[in-house]
Every structure is written in C-alpha cells, then in structure tokens.
Design a protein around this motif. Structure first.
Motif, PDB file in Angstrom:
ATOM      1  N   GLN A 301      30.433  45.744  52.256  1.00  0.00           N
ATOM      2  CA  GLN A 301      29.373  45.196  51.436  1.00  0.00           C
ATOM      3  C   GLN A 301      28.969  46.153  50.331  1.00  0.00           C
ATOM      4  O   GLN A 301      29.244  47.336  50.388  1.00  0.00           O
ATOM      5  N   LYS A 302      28.305  45.603  49.309  1.00  0.00           N
ATOM      6  CA  LYS A 302      27.664  46.425  48.295  1.00  0.00           C
ATOM      7  C   LYS A 302      26.193  46.482  48.649  1.00  0.00           C
ATOM      8  O   LYS A 302      25.515  45.467  48.641  1.00  0.00           O
ATOM      9  N   GLY A 303      25.686  47.657  48.958  1.00  0.00           N
ATOM     10  CA  GLY A 303      24.264  47.770  49.236  1.00  0.00           C
ATOM     11  C   GLY A 303      23.887  47.065  50.513  1.00  0.00           C
ATOM     12  O   GLY A 303      24.477  47.257  51.550  1.00  0.00           O
ATOM     13  N   LEU A 304      22.869  46.180  50.452  1.00  0.00           N
ATOM     14  CA  LEU A 304      22.310  45.556  51.640  1.00  0.00           C
ATOM     15  C   LEU A 304      22.657  44.082  51.738  1.00  0.00           C
ATOM     16  O   LEU A 304      21.846  43.262  52.123  1.00  0.00           O
ATOM     17  N   LEU A 305      23.878  43.723  51.372  1.00  0.00           N
ATOM     18  CA  LEU A 305      24.286  42.328  51.415  1.00  0.00           C
ATOM     19  C   LEU A 305      24.295  41.791  52.837  1.00  0.00           C
ATOM     20  O   LEU A 305      24.493  42.529  53.800  1.00  0.00           O
ATOM     21  N   PRO A 306      24.111  40.473  52.992  1.00  0.00           N
ATOM     22  CA  PRO A 306      24.303  39.870  54.300  1.00  0.00           C
ATOM     23  C   PRO A 306      25.764  40.034  54.735  1.00  0.00           C
ATOM     24  O   PRO A 306      26.638  40.344  53.929  1.00  0.00           O
ATOM     25  N   THR A 307      26.037  39.766  56.011  1.00  0.00           N
ATOM     26  CA  THR A 307      27.385  39.883  56.523  1.00  0.00           C
ATOM     27  C   THR A 307      28.340  39.000  55.729  1.00  0.00           C
ATOM     28  O   THR A 307      28.054  37.838  55.460  1.00  0.00           O
ATOM     29  N   LEU A 308      29.490  39.554  55.370  1.00  0.00           N
ATOM     30  CA  LEU A 308      30.506  38.779  54.676  1.00  0.00           C
ATOM     31  C   LEU A 308      31.446  38.143  55.694  1.00  0.00           C
ATOM     32  O   LEU A 308      31.640  38.651  56.791  1.00  0.00           O
ATOM     33  N   HIS A 309      32.020  37.021  55.324  1.00  0.00           N
ATOM     34  CA  HIS A 309      32.977  36.319  56.169  1.00  0.00           C
ATOM     35  C   HIS A 309      34.355  36.557  55.563  1.00  0.00           C
ATOM     36  O   HIS A 309      34.596  36.238  54.403  1.00  0.00           O
ATOM     37  N   GLU A 310      35.258  37.113  56.372  1.00  0.00           N
ATOM     38  CA  GLU A 310      36.495  37.642  55.830  1.00  0.00           C
ATOM     39  C   GLU A 310      37.724  37.027  56.473  1.00  0.00           C
ATOM     40  O   GLU A 310      37.712  36.645  57.648  1.00  0.00           O
ATOM     41  N   ILE A 311      38.783  36.955  55.687  1.00  0.00           N
ATOM     42  CA  ILE A 311      40.087  36.586  56.208  1.00  0.00           C
ATOM     43  C   ILE A 311      41.097  37.599  55.691  1.00  0.00           C
ATOM     44  O   ILE A 311      40.898  38.223  54.655  1.00  0.00           O
TER      45      ILE A 311
END
Length: 379
Positions: A301-311
C-alpha cells in the motif's frame, strides 16, 4: 477575513486559477506535474533556491511559470504549497506571508506537524488560511528529476486541522487533493507526529543503524556488503534517502521519536534475553506474534490505504502482454490500482502482481484473465 478563497473561477474552469509551489524537489515537483497535467490549475508558479531545479521543473512541465523569488511566486496565488524541508518551513513562511493573497490557502508537505502547525497558524493569521499537510508518499530518490505525476495517486494525504482551521478552506483543499488522486484523512497534529514516528521515522533510523552495523562488520570482513541479499537491501533501502531532509525530520520530531525508541528498545532487550536463555518456545511465540501482526499490514500500500485485493498472473515473455491485460481489464471498467513485476526470466516469462481496491474487481479481473488463457490466481 472573508471565508473561502480570494479568487473565483467561472463554471467549467479548472478548480484553481493560480497555484504556487515553493520547493521544487520530489514532492513539490510531483504536485506540480499532477496540477498541470491533471488540468487542475490554470497556472502553476514555482520557485526553488536551486536555479537548476527551477529550470528542470519548467522543462518537465511541473510549473507553467518560474518565479525569481518565493515572494514573487506566492503573489496572486489562491493556493500555496510549501514543499521545503521541515527545518526551513517557518522561516520560508515568515518570508512569504506578507506577499500572500488575502484569503489564500497555504499548506505544507512536511512530515512533522506538532508545534510547527501552531507556529504556521500564527504566521498566516488574519491573512491566509493555513492547513498542515503531509503526503504519505515518497522515494529514496530526491530532487525534481525524480518527480512523478502519479506519486500521489492512491497515496494517503494527511491534513492536520486544528480548532482554528477554517472549515471552508479545509473543504476546498480536501477537494483539490482528492482530485489529484490522493486519499485524504485528517488527524490531530500531535497524534500524527507520534504515529509517523513509529511507522516512518523509526524505520528510517533502523535502516541507518543496520547500514552502520554492516559497515562496522565489513571493516574486518570486507565481503559483508557483497553478501547483502534481497532482505537486507529491502530493509535498508530507505537509508539512501536525503540526509538533509531526514536530519530535519529527526530533530523536529525528536520527542515522539524518543518515545517510540523506548518502546523499540524494550522489544530488542526482550528478544536479546530470549535468545540468551535459549528459550526456543518463547522465541517461536514472539516470531509467531510478529508474523500475525505483519499479516495485518495491507500489502503493497501507499501510506494508510485500505487492504488491497491482489492476484498474481504468470505470463510468457512476449511483447505487449502487459498492455493486452491492461486493455482487457480497462475495457471491462476494472482499474488496476497497483502493478508489480515479481520475478522474470528473460525468454521464458515471469509473474506479475495486480492489485485492486475491491474483492469484486479482483474476482472480475481473475475471470477475464483466465478467459484469455492467462494463468492467474487470487493471493
């Protein structure tokens, strides 16, 4: 002083008629590129004490006009970004305050707030609206040549309003920063300083101490740095940051940094004791707890972003394969928020990580890519 800005634009015009940026380094230059290329300002005037940086900013399109002084840069600007080292902030602010347009918004990009915010409020009191700011984005690279039009895209941008902050000015600044692609949050100045001391300033100090330790070891064992593998390089990458900037940060935020250093020292001493006692069960428990906490940190993430969903996708080494994937997802209205090439073997292929803001977007991307015959899986 009237509420709002001193200048208003006709409907359909860019949000800002004239913006000023003092300090054309990585952050100032990136702000300028985003304002100019994003069509968010009719004019962006820039100044830096380094004349070469100003010339580069003009050539790169980070500013539309160069100023010969900071006072000239802020004249007539409805929003002013002070992108200078925290150690210089109040001095620069005091110099430009008399020349700032009445009702203008003034903000800074320093990573330390605290007392600085209140000092800046006093400097601009009764003339301009000051709001403390901190873009949680950056690089170990410094200077205008490292500026990136998308540096703030999806990065958290912290604003630190106080009870003295004008609500209209705050709303206007939030809107502009969101238009730049940033994710804006507000925090109390003192809370901001303590939190960033723990998650930003302390890691940099540790990276510096690790490099110093490796340097000491290499005096007797010259092969040390040659054997430094990926983990060491990743952990110490930020030690390559701008020394002048970090010197100012450490000194300006010394109280919060000293507090988190005490917390860290207790952890190190506890680990030292467990290893000295050869307490395998306790050591494993500590490692398991650290692993559990680490897994709660949103990935990439950049900074305090919410959780990212990744593939993760595995693709052959063929020209245009990444472009075809991006086009297919873009055509379906799916936005890739982050992309990273994880591993590659020339002539064969490699693995690429794609990140999305929602689980639905990730699932849709997975279906599309698998339909294209691409090996893809959810992380």
């Amino acid at each position: 002083m009237e509420q709002g800005l001193a200048y208003r634009l006709p409907p359909g015009s860019p949000p800002v008629a004239r913006a000023a940026i003092i300090g054309l380094g990585l952050i100032g230059g990136s702000l300028g590129l985003a304002l100019v290329q994003g069509g968010l300002a009719q004019e962006v005037v820039g100044y830096d004490r380094d004349g070469e940086a100003v010339q580069t900013a003009v050539r790169l399109g980070a500013v539309t006009r160069a100023a010969f002084s900071s006072e000239e840069a802020v004249a007539g600007a409805e929003i002013v970004f002070l992108a200078v080292p925290v150690g210089s902030l109040t001095k620069v602010a005091a110099a430009v305050a008399p020349f700032t347009a009445p009702g203008a918004i003034v903000t800074d990009t320093g990573s330390v707030k605290g007392d600085i915010v209140y000092a800046m409020e006093n400097i601009f009191h009764s003339r301009a609206f000051y709001i403390g700011g901190h873009p949680m984005a950056g690089s170990e690279k410094a200077g205008i040549k490292a500026a990136d039009r998308y540096l703030l895209e999806n990065a958290v941008y912290v604003l630190t309003p106080t009870q003295n902050t004008d609500s209209g000015a705050l709303s206007r600044l939030q809107g502009l920063l969101k238009a730049l692609g940033a994710r804006v949050i507000t925090m109390d100045p003192e809370e901001h300083d303590l939190v960033v001391a723990g998650v930003s300033h302390l890691p940099h100090l540790l990276a510096v101490s690790l490099m110093q330790t490796a340097g000491e070891l290499s005096r007797e064992h010259p092969i040390t740095l040659m054997l430094a593998a990926g983990g060491f390089r990743d952990t110490t990458r930020i030690a390559a940051g701008n020394p002048e900037m970090w010197r100012d940060i450490f000194l300006s935020n010394r109280q919060a940094i000293l507090k988190v250093l005490q917390l860290w020292r207790r952890q190190v001493e506890a680990l030292e004791g467990v290893i000295a006692r050869e307490d395998a069960m306790e050591l494993e428990a500590v490692l398991q707890h650290a692993r559990h906490l680490r897994n709660q940190v949103p990935a990439r993430q950049k900074g305090l972003l919410p959780t990212l969903h990744e593939i993760v996708v595995t693709v052959p080494d063929r020209p245009g394969v990444i472009g075809r994937m991006a086009s297919a997802l873009g055509g379906a209205g799916i936005n890739i928020i982050d992309l990273e090439i994880l591993r590659v073997r020339e002539g064969e292929g490699g693995s690429i990580r794609l990140a999305f803001t929602t689980a639905e977007a990730a699932a849709g991307a997975l279906e599309i890519l698998q339909g294209m015959g691409i090996n893809a899986r959810i992380l």
